[in-house]
Scaffold this motif. Sequence first.
Motif, PDB file in Angstrom:
ATOM      1  N   UNK A 234       0.856  -1.178   0.000  1.00 58.03           N
ATOM      2  CA  UNK A 234       0.000   0.000   0.000  1.00 58.03           C
ATOM      3  C   UNK A 234       0.892   1.229   0.000  1.00 58.03           C
ATOM      4  N   UNK A 235       0.811   2.067  -1.035  1.00 59.83           N
ATOM      5  CA  UNK A 235       1.707   3.230  -1.107  1.00 59.83           C
ATOM      6  C   UNK A 235       1.369   4.294  -0.073  1.00 59.83           C
ATOM      7  N   UNK A 236       2.336   5.161   0.190  1.00 60.98           N
ATOM      8  CA  UNK A 236       2.171   6.205   1.197  1.00 60.98           C
ATOM      9  C   UNK A 236       1.127   7.242   0.803  1.00 60.98           C
ATOM     10  N   UNK A 237       0.774   7.285  -0.479  1.00 63.68           N
ATOM     11  CA  UNK A 237      -0.202   8.269  -0.961  1.00 63.68           C
ATOM     12  C   UNK A 237      -1.639   7.934  -0.573  1.00 63.68           C
ATOM     13  N   UNK A 238      -1.897   6.701  -0.147  1.00 64.18           N
ATOM     14  CA  UNK A 238      -3.266   6.281   0.169  1.00 64.18           C
ATOM     15  C   UNK A 238      -3.773   7.000   1.420  1.00 64.18           C
TER      16      UNK A 238
END
Length: 337
Positions: A234-238
Amino acid sequence: SFNSTTGMLYILGSGSMYSYNDSSSLAPWNSNKTKIKSVVIKSGVTGIGSYAFLGCSSLRSIISEAPSAIVCGSNAFDGVSNCVLAVPSGLKSAYSAASEWKNFSTIVEYSGKCGSDLYWSLDTSGTFYLLGCGAMNNYTTSATSTTTPQLPWYNSRTSVKDVRFCGNITSLGNNAFYNCTSLTSVTIPSGVTSLGNYAFYNSTSLTSVTIPSGVTSIGSGAFQYCKSLRSVEIPSSVTSIGSSAFSGCTSLFSIISNIPSDKLFAPGSYAFSNVDKEKCTLTVPTGSKSKYASTEQWKDFTDVVEFSSGNKCGSNLYWSFNSTTGMLYILGSGSMY
């Protein structure tokens, strides 16, 4: 007309395009050549000029709406590669034999539109093509809904084995790949910012998915019942994960979350329902373990490991070392460098 936000170039009107060359007479969109992601040629166009798309190195799809094969000048696609040509039903053979067009390694017949500037095609081998730019429409799985259209490929959904994204897609709509039980892996392209509700619901053969940095929302039930999915990053942008997003992912053994402690949020209810919280390792950024341990949904995981995002040892693998215990963790999915 060029949409600089999406990267879509439109060729409109009627008749033939001027011819250009590679030096003194460049196409008028040449200054944006590396920004063009997709081209739509409208139905009144009958000819494409020489050197028209010279150096369009980011071009990934050309969609022709013309009712017959368009005459194409020499060297029209110099510098273009990895680009899919999509044409109306029944015209693949004509384009495959036509000058310049025949040089495209992939020519597909599109079945229709699934967004203002998105088109779709499903070939006999099971490859699904999503072509164009912008956001996908939201769909329902019901044929009787009076408010939301049914997913256009709903009756062919179990034939989808692979997905190719050709252009600059910014979102996957609700139910986009609902119940695509033959789909085994998917790499969502950069540019996508949201995954709709039930986007991959019950895609039971899906073993791997790549979610790019830039995605901000993962919809409710997006990966629900993807029972073969083994690892997810899960990327940090979520900034939001909907209810039941990963519910029923019974094979998940690794979740790598890049969300830092100061941006951490509680996912929707039942986001990880029926994921084995004791066997599935939750890997989190260095210094954030206590925050995850006190946040709803995340706190249910018992095997939590901290890592540095720079500690990569494979395309989708990371390592973490506990100097206190002497334990080295290799986490993620795939092969090590």
